[in-house]
Scaffold this motif. Sequence first.
Motif, PDB file in Angstrom:
ATOM      1  N   ALA A  58     -30.438   0.023 -33.997  1.00  0.00           N
ATOM      2  CA  ALA A  58     -29.414   0.668 -33.176  1.00  0.00           C
ATOM      3  C   ALA A  58     -29.870   0.762 -31.727  1.00  0.00           C
ATOM      4  O   ALA A  58     -31.063   0.874 -31.425  1.00  0.00           O
ATOM      5  CB  ALA A  58     -29.120   2.068 -33.718  1.00  0.00           C
ATOM      6  N   GLU A  59     -28.897   0.705 -30.814  1.00  0.00           N
ATOM      7  CA  GLU A  59     -29.200   0.827 -29.398  1.00  0.00           C
ATOM      8  C   GLU A  59     -29.753   2.221 -29.110  1.00  0.00           C
ATOM      9  O   GLU A  59     -29.248   3.224 -29.633  1.00  0.00           O
ATOM     10  CB  GLU A  59     -27.932   0.584 -28.577  1.00  0.00           C
ATOM     11  CG  GLU A  59     -28.161   0.560 -27.085  1.00  0.00           C
ATOM     12  CD  GLU A  59     -26.965   0.000 -26.321  1.00  0.00           C
ATOM     13  OE1 GLU A  59     -26.929   0.187 -25.094  1.00  0.00           O
ATOM     14  OE2 GLU A  59     -26.091  -0.621 -26.950  1.00  0.00           O
ATOM     15  N   PRO A  60     -30.799   2.323 -28.290  1.00  0.00           N
ATOM     16  CA  PRO A  60     -31.371   3.643 -27.994  1.00  0.00           C
ATOM     17  C   PRO A  60     -30.446   4.465 -27.102  1.00  0.00           C
ATOM     18  O   PRO A  60     -29.519   3.946 -26.484  1.00  0.00           O
ATOM     19  CB  PRO A  60     -32.675   3.291 -27.272  1.00  0.00           C
ATOM     20  CG  PRO A  60     -32.401   1.966 -26.644  1.00  0.00           C
ATOM     21  CD  PRO A  60     -31.500   1.235 -27.604  1.00  0.00           C
ATOM     22  N   ASP A  61     -30.749   5.748 -27.020  1.00  0.00           N
ATOM     23  CA  ASP A  61     -29.964   6.642 -26.168  1.00  0.00           C
ATOM     24  C   ASP A  61     -30.241   6.407 -24.692  1.00  0.00           C
ATOM     25  O   ASP A  61     -29.388   6.661 -23.843  1.00  0.00           O
ATOM     26  CB  ASP A  61     -30.285   8.110 -26.514  1.00  0.00           C
ATOM     27  CG  ASP A  61     -29.945   8.444 -27.951  1.00  0.00           C
ATOM     28  OD1 ASP A  61     -28.841   8.075 -28.408  1.00  0.00           O
ATOM     29  OD2 ASP A  61     -30.791   9.061 -28.631  1.00  0.00           O
ATOM     30  N   ALA A  62     -31.437   5.942 -24.393  1.00  0.00           N
ATOM     31  CA  ALA A  62     -31.818   5.711 -22.991  1.00  0.00           C
ATOM     32  C   ALA A  62     -32.894   4.647 -22.915  1.00  0.00           C
ATOM     33  O   ALA A  62     -33.664   4.453 -23.863  1.00  0.00           O
ATOM     34  CB  ALA A  62     -32.316   7.011 -22.350  1.00  0.00           C
ATOM     35  N   VAL A  63     -32.939   3.957 -21.772  1.00  0.00           N
ATOM     36  CA  VAL A  63     -33.959   2.946 -21.507  1.00  0.00           C
ATOM     37  C   VAL A  63     -34.615   3.290 -20.174  1.00  0.00           C
ATOM     38  O   VAL A  63     -33.935   3.390 -19.148  1.00  0.00           O
ATOM     39  CB  VAL A  63     -33.355   1.524 -21.444  1.00  0.00           C
ATOM     40  CG1 VAL A  63     -34.436   0.504 -21.110  1.00  0.00           C
ATOM     41  CG2 VAL A  63     -32.661   1.171 -22.753  1.00  0.00           C
ATOM     42  N   TRP A  64     -35.933   3.465 -20.181  1.00  0.00           N
ATOM     43  CA  TRP A  64     -36.690   3.808 -18.983  1.00  0.00           C
ATOM     44  C   TRP A  64     -37.657   2.668 -18.676  1.00  0.00           C
ATOM     45  O   TRP A  64     -38.309   2.130 -19.581  1.00  0.00           O
ATOM     46  CB  TRP A  64     -37.472   5.105 -19.183  1.00  0.00           C
ATOM     47  CG  TRP A  64     -36.606   6.325 -19.283  1.00  0.00           C
ATOM     48  CD1 TRP A  64     -35.698   6.624 -20.262  1.00  0.00           C
ATOM     49  CD2 TRP A  64     -36.564   7.416 -18.369  1.00  0.00           C
ATOM     50  NE1 TRP A  64     -35.110   7.835 -20.025  1.00  0.00           N
ATOM     51  CE2 TRP A  64     -35.618   8.342 -18.863  1.00  0.00           C
ATOM     52  CE3 TRP A  64     -37.240   7.708 -17.184  1.00  0.00           C
ATOM     53  CZ2 TRP A  64     -35.333   9.542 -18.205  1.00  0.00           C
ATOM     54  CZ3 TRP A  64     -36.966   8.905 -16.527  1.00  0.00           C
ATOM     55  CH2 TRP A  64     -36.016   9.799 -17.032  1.00  0.00           C
ATOM     56  N   VAL A  65     -37.770   2.307 -17.402  1.00  0.00           N
ATOM     57  CA  VAL A  65     -38.508   1.100 -17.026  1.00  0.00           C
ATOM     58  C   VAL A  65     -39.352   1.354 -15.776  1.00  0.00           C
ATOM     59  O   VAL A  65     -38.925   2.041 -14.839  1.00  0.00           O
ATOM     60  CB  VAL A  65     -37.529  -0.071 -16.765  1.00  0.00           C
ATOM     61  CG1 VAL A  65     -38.293  -1.350 -16.422  1.00  0.00           C
ATOM     62  CG2 VAL A  65     -36.620  -0.303 -17.967  1.00  0.00           C
TER      63      VAL A  65
END
Length: 234
Positions: A58-65
Amino acid sequence: MELILCRHGESAGNIAASEAERTGALRVAVPARDPDVALSDLGRSQAEDLGRRLADEAEPDAVWVSPYLRARSTASIALAAAGWSAEPRIDERLRDRELGILDTVTSRGVRELHPEEAARRAFLGKYYYRPPGGESWVDVALRVRSVLIDLTASGDRVLVVAHDAVIHLFRAVCERIDEQALLEGAAAHPIPNASITRLVRDDRAGPWRATVVNEVGHLDEVTEHGGSTDAARV
């Protein structure tokens, strides 16, 4: 809660650093300043492999980069390959460790060009040693503690795309790994490019634990640049 920690794909800087160490050069022939170092052709393929692996869940709630190009490119390629629509959050606290006057200097170069720093590092140890103008591993740990507060507030499943030192220190902070165990683990188990490490906890007040460390089964070609020295940028 789950943190999905991914290292960027192989970069042109990784290749240059490994070649410099192999040949005994004093300095790394980096193609750009560190924030602007791009992925290699293999690194882009690794990012696609990473995205195809992530597409299975499943797609995560947030993506941090990390703001560095190699991390941003890895995230962009992987998200597209996964078919995810998440908008990455760029955060400077996820940047690679800064090496100050030792940036682009190999381990041999440190001994020959900066013998006083080599001696100071040997006395203080890798964890606490801070090169002039740079950061110690402890400094990066403080950054991780700061960003972790915001990461955990952004959702229950969060993807982080960053650098090997940052991922080592996420584990140290979250799992409460002490100095000796951290450094021994980092030396014995370098973080491969485009690998996946997963940290989970059963509730928001509970302890973190690693369920997956350095997963690379999704990669056609595995690369482990870095880990033996932090004199050259990895």
